[in-house]
Enzyme design. Sequence first.
Site, PDB file in Angstrom:
ATOM      1  N   GLU A  62       0.821  -1.218   0.000  1.00 31.20           N
ATOM      2  CA  GLU A  62       0.000   0.000   0.000  1.00 31.20           C
ATOM      3  C   GLU A  62       0.855   1.269   0.000  1.00 31.20           C
ATOM      4  O   GLU A  62       0.514   2.269   0.620  1.00 31.20           O
ATOM      5  CB  GLU A  62      -0.991   0.006   1.174  1.00 31.20           C
ATOM      6  CG  GLU A  62      -2.106  -1.006   1.001  1.00 31.20           C
ATOM      7  CD  GLU A  62      -3.348  -0.683   1.828  1.00 31.20           C
ATOM      8  OE1 GLU A  62      -3.626   0.511   2.039  1.00 31.20           O
ATOM      9  OE2 GLU A  62      -4.031  -1.633   2.243  1.00 31.20           O
ATOM     10  N   HIS A 326      -1.592  -0.647  10.149  1.00 27.51           N
ATOM     11  CA  HIS A 326      -0.944  -1.923  10.452  1.00 27.51           C
ATOM     12  C   HIS A 326       0.354  -1.647  11.188  1.00 27.51           C
ATOM     13  O   HIS A 326       0.940  -0.567  11.040  1.00 27.51           O
ATOM     14  CB  HIS A 326      -0.613  -2.700   9.174  1.00 27.51           C
ATOM     15  CG  HIS A 326      -1.774  -3.358   8.521  1.00 27.51           C
ATOM     16  ND1 HIS A 326      -1.837  -4.716   8.289  1.00 27.51           N
ATOM     17  CD2 HIS A 326      -2.922  -2.849   8.018  1.00 27.51           C
ATOM     18  CE1 HIS A 326      -2.974  -5.011   7.680  1.00 27.51           C
ATOM     19  NE2 HIS A 326      -3.653  -3.890   7.508  1.00 27.51           N
TER      20      HIS A 326
END
Length: 459
Positions: A62, A326
Amino acid sequence: MPMQNTRSTAEQAAAPPTSLRVLSLNCWGLKYLAKWRSERLSEIGNQIAAADPPPDIVGLQECWTQQDYNAIRDRTKHFLPHAKFYWSGIFGGGLAILSRWPIEESSMMRYPLNGRPAAFYRGDWFVGKGVACARIRMGPTKRDVAEVFCTHLHAPYETEPHDSYICHRTAQAWEITKLMRGAAERGHLAIGLGDFNMVPLSLAHRIIETHSPVRDVWRLLHPESSVGAAKETAEKLRGLPMPSAEFNMTVNGATCDSALNTWRWNEAHKKRLFKGENIVVDSTVDDPGAKRLDYIFFSGPGWSLKEANVGMTMRHPTLHCSLSDHYSVEATLTSSLSGSVDDAQAERYLPLDTYDEILATISKYDARERTQRRLRMGHFGFQLCLTIACLVGVWWSPHNYVSFILMLLSSLGLSVGVIEGLMGGLFVGSELRALREFEWEVRNTRQRAVSRQGALPAN
């Protein structure tokens, strides 16, 4: 600058490493959607550069924009001089690999099954998810080559087994497993890392560890760690007490949905944070939603696992937010300068009923997509008939404004119909063919498993 970071590439190549530090992080770098994206990813670069011990190989997911990649690259290139940003799909694959040693070869392998274009609000199909592959030369011999596979599997939008994309994620796990197995069979160090969007011991996880010799670093150190979030059924059945946020990070390896991650807080806490308040959460707080979605797998002759940890838990120094939604997973591998590839060559199989489970999943999804194709082609036919009817209606139109409305309906209807026809006739057809390839591989593997069991001596 640390002495180990000043060695030349030639010196590094002449002295193969006896220790290898690997880091994987989903950066949450969605353009226009992720809050404080540029600030966070720049700080991610700062923290990777400040890590002790410094990583030798970094895999990012990402990281969607070249700008964010360059920001991380600028802060780390003094000790990770070799890097690759991978291009894929319409909006990019979001994958990057940074390395202390030269990248000899690289490729981007897109997954044959990867979402649906109709689910544009989810975006998995448009970003062209796949596997970023890098062949890294650490020394002169075959065992000094690392093949790194960085990936981001299809996101789950429902809990298994009700997840409508479980067939996609299973097929994707199957594909990256083949790549890692091939690297191991060549006698290279195989490293698979990324956001796999799966929980430990799920179907995708079992496929990876059974059909390739790679091992999940966290379960090597913590074999009794959680198999999902504490609030989920699979974990509740284990009858364990509610874990704290600290326990989830240090023992369960939770990298996502932690109670300590600011992006998982409730809206009231987020509003206070966005106003500049530095909110502190006690690490002993109950953490029912945290789970492990990020992994490092490895296999290689002579390589063993020394340690693994959840990292990048710090917050931005001025924004006070977590650097991503995350946390990273990090591992240190050590080399004994010996080892064989026998384990990589041995075939291992899942239980036969697991192959049947995969085939049933494929069959169910195949039936769903065939129904979708019929509906979309039927919609195309309906819109085509409506367009013709509107054009005919223009002939008897008593007023110009009525003609305009009929022409507008005709144009809009035909546009929608063509899109539906393309999705049903072209995309779904392509997806069904990819499903047939996947089905053949599973059936073929199941047949080999049956033959293997028949060849084994009776107990």
